[in-house]
Design a protein around this motif. Sequence first.
Motif, mmCIF file in Angstrom:
data_model
loop_
_atom_site.group_PDB
_atom_site.id
_atom_site.type_symbol
_atom_site.label_atom_id
_atom_site.label_comp_id
_atom_site.label_asym_id
_atom_site.label_seq_id
_atom_site.Cartn_x
_atom_site.Cartn_y
_atom_site.Cartn_z
ATOM 1 N N ASP A 268 5.952 55.669 34.379
ATOM 2 C CA ASP A 268 7.522 55.310 33.865
ATOM 3 C C ASP A 268 7.388 53.859 33.433
ATOM 4 O OD1 ASP A 268 8.361 58.149 34.022
ATOM 5 O OD2 ASP A 268 9.234 57.456 36.140
ATOM 6 N N PRO A 269 7.993 53.591 32.394
ATOM 7 C CA PRO A 269 7.896 51.925 31.862
ATOM 8 C C PRO A 269 8.606 51.099 32.587
ATOM 9 C CG PRO A 269 9.467 53.411 30.499
ATOM 10 C CD PRO A 269 8.743 54.447 31.516
ATOM 11 N N LEU A 270 8.267 49.976 33.067
ATOM 12 C CA LEU A 270 8.806 48.865 33.922
ATOM 13 C C LEU A 270 9.088 47.797 33.184
ATOM 14 C CD1 LEU A 270 6.804 49.173 37.300
ATOM 15 C CD2 LEU A 270 9.281 49.884 36.744
ATOM 16 N N LEU A 271 10.182 47.068 33.264
ATOM 17 C CA LEU A 271 10.357 45.936 32.702
ATOM 18 C C LEU A 271 9.734 44.781 33.116
ATOM 19 C CD1 LEU A 271 12.182 44.309 30.476
ATOM 20 C CD2 LEU A 271 13.807 43.879 32.488
ATOM 21 N N VAL A 272 8.840 44.120 32.243
ATOM 22 C CA VAL A 272 8.195 42.987 32.592
ATOM 23 C C VAL A 272 8.842 41.672 32.039
ATOM 24 C CG1 VAL A 272 5.798 41.549 32.252
ATOM 25 C CG2 VAL A 272 5.825 44.263 32.224
ATOM 26 N N GLU A 273 9.439 41.599 30.984
ATOM 27 C CA GLU A 273 10.293 40.561 30.685
ATOM 28 C C GLU A 273 11.309 40.969 29.565
ATOM 29 O OE1 GLU A 273 9.158 36.689 29.949
ATOM 30 O OE2 GLU A 273 6.962 36.880 30.513
ATOM 31 N N LEU A 274 12.321 40.291 29.590
ATOM 32 C CA LEU A 274 13.627 40.410 28.678
ATOM 33 C C LEU A 274 13.615 39.024 27.952
ATOM 34 C CD1 LEU A 274 16.037 41.572 27.041
ATOM 35 C CD2 LEU A 274 17.381 40.631 29.241
ATOM 36 N N GLU A 275 13.236 38.960 26.673
ATOM 37 C CA GLU A 275 12.975 37.801 25.726
ATOM 38 C C GLU A 275 14.202 37.762 25.041
ATOM 39 O OE1 GLU A 275 10.498 35.650 26.182
ATOM 40 O OE2 GLU A 275 8.662 36.782 26.660
ATOM 41 N N LEU A 276 15.292 36.489 25.171
ATOM 42 C CA LEU A 276 16.055 36.295 24.512
ATOM 43 C C LEU A 276 16.129 34.876 24.001
ATOM 44 C CD1 LEU A 276 19.007 37.869 27.072
ATOM 45 C CD2 LEU A 276 17.808 38.975 24.932
ATOM 46 N N ALA A 277 15.316 33.977 24.476
ATOM 47 C CA ALA A 277 15.182 32.500 24.291
ATOM 48 C C ALA A 277 14.199 32.457 22.982
ATOM 49 C CB ALA A 277 14.873 31.941 25.439
ATOM 50 N N GLU A 278 13.033 32.604 22.971
ATOM 51 C CA GLU A 278 12.112 31.923 21.866
ATOM 52 C C GLU A 278 10.988 33.135 21.805
ATOM 53 O OE1 GLU A 278 9.491 31.405 24.000
ATOM 54 O OE2 GLU A 278 10.909 31.190 25.845
ATOM 55 N N PRO A 279 11.451 34.409 21.834
ATOM 56 C CA PRO A 279 10.195 35.291 21.667
ATOM 57 C C PRO A 279 9.594 35.269 20.060
ATOM 58 C CG PRO A 279 12.145 36.372 21.308
ATOM 59 C CD PRO A 279 12.640 35.047 21.876
ATOM 60 N N SER A 280 8.318 35.384 20.123
ATOM 61 C CA SER A 280 7.709 36.244 18.760
ATOM 62 C C SER A 280 8.293 37.385 18.619
ATOM 63 C CB SER A 280 6.151 36.266 19.039
ATOM 64 O OG SER A 280 5.603 34.958 19.135
ATOM 65 N N LEU A 281 8.753 37.616 17.259
ATOM 66 C CA LEU A 281 9.560 38.704 16.809
ATOM 67 C C LEU A 281 8.355 39.760 16.122
ATOM 68 C CD1 LEU A 281 12.828 37.359 15.912
ATOM 69 C CD2 LEU A 281 12.178 38.634 18.208
ATOM 70 N N PHE A 282 7.170 39.307 15.774
ATOM 71 C CA PHE A 282 6.366 40.188 15.029
ATOM 72 C C PHE A 282 6.776 40.846 13.939
ATOM 73 C CE2 PHE A 282 5.538 40.349 19.828
ATOM 74 C CZ PHE A 282 4.476 39.597 19.798
ATOM 75 N N LEU A 283 7.060 39.762 12.999
ATOM 76 C CA LEU A 283 7.849 40.203 11.827
ATOM 77 C C LEU A 283 6.816 40.647 10.916
ATOM 78 C CD1 LEU A 283 10.358 37.108 11.070
ATOM 79 C CD2 LEU A 283 10.777 39.529 12.002
ATOM 80 N N ARG A 284 5.585 40.371 10.933
ATOM 81 C CA ARG A 284 4.654 40.805 9.800
ATOM 82 C C ARG A 284 4.099 41.984 10.403
ATOM 83 N NH1 ARG A 284 0.834 35.661 9.800
ATOM 84 N NH2 ARG A 284 1.273 36.033 11.850
ATOM 85 N N SER A 285 4.567 42.701 11.534
ATOM 86 C CA SER A 285 4.029 44.039 12.056
ATOM 87 C C SER A 285 4.763 45.197 11.828
ATOM 88 C CB SER A 285 3.697 43.806 13.570
ATOM 89 O OG SER A 285 3.158 42.916 13.995
ATOM 90 N N ALA A 286 5.647 45.074 11.036
ATOM 91 C CA ALA A 286 6.765 46.218 10.599
ATOM 92 C C ALA A 286 7.271 46.010 9.103
ATOM 93 C CB ALA A 286 7.853 46.263 11.900
ATOM 94 N N GLU A 287 7.192 46.867 8.371
ATOM 95 C CA GLU A 287 7.758 46.918 7.143
ATOM 96 C C GLU A 287 9.501 46.689 7.162
ATOM 97 O OE1 GLU A 287 8.085 49.292 2.945
ATOM 98 O OE2 GLU A 287 6.789 50.051 4.526
ATOM 99 N N GLY A 288 9.920 45.884 6.564
ATOM 100 C CA GLY A 288 11.385 45.669 6.500
ATOM 101 C C GLY A 288 12.039 44.749 7.833
ATOM 102 N N ALA A 289 11.130 44.298 8.613
ATOM 103 C CA ALA A 289 11.579 43.455 9.773
ATOM 104 C C ALA A 289 12.084 42.216 9.264
ATOM 105 C CB ALA A 289 10.469 43.288 10.816
ATOM 106 N N THR A 290 11.053 41.586 8.510
ATOM 107 C CA THR A 290 11.793 40.136 7.799
ATOM 108 C C THR A 290 13.079 40.516 7.068
ATOM 109 O OG1 THR A 290 9.490 39.325 7.811
ATOM 110 C CG2 THR A 290 11.248 38.315 6.267
ATOM 111 N N ARG A 291 13.113 41.483 6.396
ATOM 112 C CA ARG A 291 14.509 41.563 5.536
ATOM 113 C C ARG A 291 15.543 41.863 6.660
ATOM 114 N NH1 ARG A 291 17.071 45.831 4.844
ATOM 115 N NH2 ARG A 291 15.428 47.410 5.573
#
Length: 301
Positions: A268-291
């Motif tokens: 089962d998935p466990l939370l390692v971190e909740l990133e709300l401050a300065e996370p990389s958002l990996f915009l180049r890894s998903a079509e439409g994310a930058t938009r």
Amino acid sequence: MTPPTPPHATRERSRVALVTCDLMPELWADDLPLRDALRARGIEAEAVSWDDATTDWASYDLVVIRSPWDYVPRREEFIAWAHRVPRLLNPADVLEWNTDKRYLGELARSGLPVTPTEFVSPSETWTPPRTGEWVVKPTVSAGSQDTGRYVLPEQAGLAAAHVTRLTSAGRTAMIQPYLAAVATLGETALIYLPDDTGDLSYSHAIRKGPMLRGPGEGAHDPGSEQIDPREPTEAERRAGDRVLEAIPGGTKRLLYARVDLIPGPDGDPLLVELELAEPSLFLRSAEGATRRLTEAVLSRL
């Protein structure tokens, strides 16, 4: 007497500060698509270091936190700065709560599936477990700084010395079991961006390969780990949504969130971190994310 008109009220173009640090004055590469997309839409988007004393933050229509990754040894200064900046996203109180990983204890007490974590304050001592593989790190950290991985009982002395180094420096240490699935399945990072209603909704996900090396060796350099697009499982989506529901103050006032999950011993998935401050958002890894992120910034303007 008519009050003076704010400087930004007379400009034809909106100004957005993308907050970074001197380590990467032109922004982290992952944020360049956002900068370029905003400029293409007629916005003056500028990279600005958070501790630049010459910056007039009130002159910006929006200040977006992106990569101020040198704040760790100066967290109090960083949080004080955030509380002074108008029109900051994510908001200062969120940054204050999220940049100390003791928030994981709060989320665990609320019933969320959090990686089991023991916290050791500077006034406490720590007795290593008898066996197992464990991760030691400070509660205030970024990019796996000052983090070590230890196999017990063989490396119990090294693990205890690591905790002592942190607490002797006035820092709170945290100890977690090493989740072996990270070496095979990897870590899943779910990225949430605002939808048409202004609330956060799932955007995309990536797989991160293992970061930690052996004791005393720390982690691989940020950006050097293997990053691949990933379709999260239904269990991961449910876990991510539950984590978002527990964010203090709700999610409508946030510009982004990232939920990092690793399968536990039972899968089962466990939370390692909740990133709300300065996370990389990996915009180049998903079509439409930058938009999607660009539209969210524009809507905040």
